[in-house]
Scaffold this active site. Structure first.
Site, PDB file in Angstrom:
ATOM      1  CD  GLU A   1     -27.488  46.753 -88.648  1.00 56.12           C
ATOM      2  OE1 GLU A   1     -27.888  46.939 -87.487  1.00 56.12           O
ATOM      3  OE2 GLU A   1     -27.191  47.676 -89.414  1.00 56.12           O
TER       4      GLU A   1
ATOM      5  CG  ASN B   1     -35.292  38.630 -85.528  1.00 55.02           C
ATOM      6  OD1 ASN B   1     -34.807  38.641 -86.644  1.00 55.02           O
ATOM      7  ND2 ASN B   1     -34.865  39.406 -84.557  1.00 55.02           N
TER       8      ASN B   1
ATOM      9  CD  GLU C   1     -30.384  40.220 -78.156  1.00 56.24           C
ATOM     10  OE1 GLU C   1     -29.461  39.420 -78.406  1.00 56.24           O
ATOM     11  OE2 GLU C   1     -30.852  40.993 -78.995  1.00 56.24           O
TER      12      GLU C   1
ATOM     13  N   GLY D   1     -27.450  39.142 -86.828  1.00 57.33           N
ATOM     14  CA  GLY D   1     -27.592  37.981 -85.950  1.00 57.33           C
ATOM     15  C   GLY D   1     -26.915  38.257 -84.620  1.00 57.33           C
ATOM     16  CB  SER D   2     -25.898  35.978 -81.942  1.00 55.89           C
ATOM     17  OG  SER D   2     -25.056  35.127 -82.676  1.00 55.89           O
TER      18      SER D   2
ATOM     19  NE  ARG E   1     -41.923  46.128 -84.802  1.00 56.12           N
ATOM     20  CZ  ARG E   1     -40.762  46.356 -85.417  1.00 56.12           C
ATOM     21  NH1 ARG E   1     -39.695  46.679 -84.716  1.00 56.12           N
ATOM     22  NH2 ARG E   1     -40.669  46.301 -86.715  1.00 56.12           N
TER      23      ARG E   1
ATOM     24  CB  CYS F   1     -31.822  43.195 -82.523  1.00 59.59           C
ATOM     25  SG  CYS F   1     -32.509  44.060 -83.928  1.00 59.59           S
TER      26      CYS F   1
ATOM     27  CD  GLU G   1     -28.756  45.822 -92.620  1.00 54.90           C
ATOM     28  OE1 GLU G   1     -29.676  45.466 -91.855  1.00 54.90           O
ATOM     29  OE2 GLU G   1     -28.160  45.039 -93.378  1.00 54.90           O
TER      30      GLU G   1
ATOM     31  CB  ALA H   1     -32.302  31.912 -89.823  1.00 57.36           C
TER      32      ALA H   1
ATOM     33  CE  LYS I   1     -26.820  31.023 -93.240  1.00 51.18           C
ATOM     34  NZ  LYS I   1     -28.104  30.514 -92.725  1.00 51.18           N
TER      35      LYS I   1
HETATM   36  P1  NAP Z   1     -27.407  33.674 -84.999  1.00 50.02           P
HETATM   37  O1  NAP Z   1     -27.391  32.386 -84.319  1.00 50.02           O
HETATM   38  O2  NAP Z   1     -26.224  34.537 -84.916  1.00 50.02           O
HETATM   39  O3  NAP Z   1     -27.757  33.351 -86.529  1.00 50.02           O
HETATM   40  C1  NAP Z   1     -27.927  34.359 -87.481  1.00 50.02           C
HETATM   41  C2  NAP Z   1     -27.580  33.824 -88.859  1.00 50.02           C
HETATM   42  O4  NAP Z   1     -26.203  33.455 -88.884  1.00 50.02           O
HETATM   43  C3  NAP Z   1     -28.350  32.585 -89.253  1.00 50.02           C
HETATM   44  O5  NAP Z   1     -28.605  32.643 -90.641  1.00 50.02           O
HETATM   45  C4  NAP Z   1     -27.377  31.465 -88.928  1.00 50.02           C
HETATM   46  O6  NAP Z   1     -27.556  30.315 -89.693  1.00 50.02           O
HETATM   47  C5  NAP Z   1     -26.066  32.115 -89.316  1.00 50.02           C
HETATM   48  N1  NAP Z   1     -24.898  31.542 -88.657  1.00 50.02           N
HETATM   49  C6  NAP Z   1     -24.805  30.974 -87.424  1.00 50.02           C
HETATM   50  N2  NAP Z   1     -23.527  30.619 -87.173  1.00 50.02           N
HETATM   51  C7  NAP Z   1     -22.810  30.966 -88.265  1.00 50.02           C
HETATM   52  C8  NAP Z   1     -21.427  30.863 -88.608  1.00 50.02           C
HETATM   53  N3  NAP Z   1     -20.528  30.337 -87.775  1.00 50.02           N
HETATM   54  N4  NAP Z   1     -21.030  31.326 -89.818  1.00 50.02           N
HETATM   55  C9  NAP Z   1     -21.906  31.867 -90.650  1.00 50.02           C
HETATM   56  N5  NAP Z   1     -23.227  31.993 -90.391  1.00 50.02           N
HETATM   57  C10 NAP Z   1     -23.667  31.561 -89.207  1.00 50.02           C
HETATM   58  O7  NAP Z   1     -28.600  34.601 -84.506  1.00 50.02           O
HETATM   59  P2  NAP Z   1     -30.138  34.230 -84.365  1.00 50.02           P
HETATM   60  O8  NAP Z   1     -30.325  33.453 -83.130  1.00 50.02           O
HETATM   61  O9  NAP Z   1     -30.652  33.658 -85.635  1.00 50.02           O
HETATM   62  O10 NAP Z   1     -30.779  35.684 -84.237  1.00 50.02           O
HETATM   63  C11 NAP Z   1     -30.896  36.331 -83.044  1.00 50.02           C
HETATM   64  C12 NAP Z   1     -29.828  37.383 -82.875  1.00 50.02           C
HETATM   65  O11 NAP Z   1     -29.853  38.291 -83.966  1.00 50.02           O
HETATM   66  C13 NAP Z   1     -30.054  38.233 -81.648  1.00 50.02           C
HETATM   67  O12 NAP Z   1     -28.859  38.442 -80.957  1.00 50.02           O
HETATM   68  C14 NAP Z   1     -30.563  39.553 -82.221  1.00 50.02           C
HETATM   69  O13 NAP Z   1     -30.350  40.659 -81.395  1.00 50.02           O
HETATM   70  C15 NAP Z   1     -29.831  39.627 -83.495  1.00 50.02           C
HETATM   71  N6  NAP Z   1     -30.516  40.527 -84.427  1.00 50.02           N
HETATM   72  C16 NAP Z   1     -29.950  41.734 -84.687  1.00 50.02           C
HETATM   73  C17 NAP Z   1     -30.582  42.625 -85.547  1.00 50.02           C
HETATM   74  C18 NAP Z   1     -29.965  43.967 -85.832  1.00 50.02           C
HETATM   75  O14 NAP Z   1     -30.374  44.604 -86.794  1.00 50.02           O
HETATM   76  N7  NAP Z   1     -29.003  44.435 -85.061  1.00 50.02           N
HETATM   77  C19 NAP Z   1     -31.798  42.278 -86.136  1.00 50.02           C
HETATM   78  C20 NAP Z   1     -32.354  41.040 -85.848  1.00 50.02           C
HETATM   79  C21 NAP Z   1     -31.684  40.159 -84.992  1.00 50.02           C
HETATM   80  P3  NAP Z   1     -28.287  29.015 -89.072  1.00 50.02           P
HETATM   81  O15 NAP Z   1     -29.709  29.342 -89.000  1.00 50.02           O
HETATM   82  O16 NAP Z   1     -27.990  27.954 -90.043  1.00 50.02           O
HETATM   83  O17 NAP Z   1     -27.666  28.774 -87.731  1.00 50.02           O
END
Ligand code: NAP
Length: 486
Positions: A259, A160, A390, A237-238, A287, A293, A467, A185, A183
């Protein structure tokens, strides 16, 4: 706006040990523009051996980087900041192309991302001046306390904020003296590769920053985490993936920063400046198209002003112009992909099916592109999924409340605790409610909280660690105590 320029990116290459190398798999990943659904580029698809090669490079570079004069590290980070600002439009164009956000927001992301390099450059120079030296209480010997880098770090980022999420990790890691493997996304790897170019050109030594792109994150990252040379994992990430990584991190007792997801409440009291509240709720909701997130997930409005707020907010949502970020008039981009579009559509239809009223929008936009209409939902019932999940899209669910106690209870009634927002003119109430909200961040009379100089992070299922701010650097440091007999 500037046209996207991919000429700086070597095709199908990973950045390992200061070199642009092919992957051992020989495969590639297609990157698609979410506004057009057209292919944009291909990047190398790293396998397990590539991940371990990147870790080898980070490990080999660690000792020399930790020993590099702090002022030299600071100079490099300042240089990265300047280059990002000089090449702001080039980065913004790439962010628009691979992620889809509107042009002005992409420029804002470059400013925000570049800001982390400046903020941590400022602390890098004086980092090792800080510490303690004193006599232990029985007067027997001296105690010295200093900081040292954690060691090689794995950094995993979501799609994002393709620049800012990496910058928020790389800048403090480098300031602290850590080497990294990033690494990004799968959907948005290009901005990270261009950032690697900038880091290389700014004098970051070979192996200090490595970037791998892969379609097999679970296996590639698991093998790297299995290797005790990897000392930290910083993940954005998630929550689901974060929990899995925490379990894996336990094996080698890795240092972790998580995060994760959010479910941010926006609370609007009857004494709020309603214009300010509408503007704040709009930015907190739209935004990044709601794909943030810290996006407003639940908007609570005190009953006496609810009708007025809903009218004004709905008018603004309805007037929001969707479109490709290359159109400067676009205020709302597409969702990242078809899966995210289907998820948002399903959350809305579930709510409507269970009795919610759709005041604005409520449907995907005909393609090309993964666009969803700006949407306002009212009377959302207790059992609708959108109350707890979410949303990650341009959908606002508005709820009414009567008392302060009731809204605090509702706002905290979630496993998440990332951002929260309060609108009121009463200072005492603002501080009281901010204290009572179980969230890592609260915006008072403002819908934006992100800032490189402030600690960003959450409580509960939203993660651990911060962070940005001074805490952002601490995350990459160990404390060393030395007992000295005199
Ligand atoms: P995601 O599916 O968890 O993926 C995030 C990252 O993790 C990607 O680079 C993904 O790679 C990698 N990944 C997925 N499965 C993995 C595994 N088993 N082992 C290691 N790496 C793995 O999340 P997303 O859909 O990209 O992002 C949305 C989420 O991020 C939302 O829940 C959002 O709230 C959260 N977020 C949080 C913050 C914060 O600061 N708290 C900021 C931004 C976003 P691939 O692309 O190859 O799957």
């Amino acid at each position: 706006m500037t046209a996207v320029d991919l000429s700086q990116l070597p095709e199908n290459r990973l950045f390992i040990g200061g070199e642009w190398v092919p992957s051992e798999t020989g495969k590639s990943i297609a990157v698609t523009n979410p506004a057009t659904e057209k292919p944009l580029a291909e990047v190398a698809d790293a396998g397990i051996a590539d991940g371990l090669r990147a870790l080898d490079a980070a490990h080999a570079a660690q000792t020399a980087w930790a020993a590099t004069a702090p002022m030299r590290r600071a100079d490099i980070l300042y240089s990265v900041n300047r280059t990002l600002m000089d090449r702001r439009d080039e980065f913004a164009a790439l962010i628009v192309a691979e992620m889809g956000k509107p042009w002005a927001e992409a420029q804002g992301e470059v400013d925000y991302g570049a800001g982390f390099f400046r903020w941590f450059a400022e602390s890098a120079g004086r980092l090792h001046l800080e510490g303690q030296f004193g006599v232990e209480p029985n007067g027997q010997y001296r105690i010295a306390v200093s900081k040292r880098p954690v060691g090689p770090c794995l950094l995993i980022t979501p799609w994002n904020f393709p620049l800012a999420m990496g910058a928020r990790k790389i800048a403090p890691a480098l300031a602290a003296g850590c080497t990294v493997v990033l690494k990004p996304a799968e959907q948005t790897p290009l901005t990270s590769l261009l950032l690697a170019r900038v880091l290389e050109d700014s004098g970051v030594p070979a192996g200090v920053v490595n970037v791998i792109t892969t379609s097999n994150s679970p296996d590639v990252i698991a093998e790297m985490m299995h290797d005790p040379r990897a000392r930290k994992i910083s993940f954005t990430g998630s929550t689901e993936v974060g929990k899995a990584l925490l379990r894996q991190a336990a094996e080698n007792v890795m240092n972790t920063s998580m995060e994760l997801g959010g479910n941010a409440p926006v609370i609007i009291f009857e004494d709020a400046d309603l214009d300010e509240a509408v503007a704040g709720a709009m930015v907190a909701k739209l935004r990044n198209g709601g794909e943030s997130c810290i996006a407003a997930n639940r908007i609570y409005v005190q009953r006496s002003v609810a009708a007025d707020f809903v009218r004004r907010f709905s008018d603004k949502m309805e007037a929001t112009r969707s479109g490709d970020g290359t159109d400067p008039a676009s205020e709302l981009g597409p969702l990242i992909d078809g899966r995210q579009l289907a998820k948002v559509a399903s959350l809305v239809s579930d709510a409507v099916h269970k009795g919610a009223v759709c005041a604005v929008g409520g449907a995907p936009v005909d393609g090309p592109g993964y666009f969803y209409q700006p949407t306002v939902l009212l009377n959302v019932p207790e059992n609708a999924q959108i109350r707890t999940e979410e949303i990650f899209g341009p959908v606002a669910a508005i709820y009414e409340f009567d008392s302060e106690e009731e809204v605090i209870r509702e706002a905290n009634n979630t496993p998440y605790g990332l951002a929260s927002y309060v609108f009121t003119r009463d200072l005492r109430r603002a501080l009281r409610v901010a204290d009572a909200l179980d969230a890592g961040m609260t915006g008072i009379n403002r819908g934006v909280v992100s800032n490189p100089s402030a600690p960003f992070g959450g409580t509960k299922a939203s993660g651990s660690g911060r962070e940005g701010g001074t805490e952002g650097l601490e995350a990459y440091l160990e404390t060393k105590y030395t007992g000295i007999q005199i």
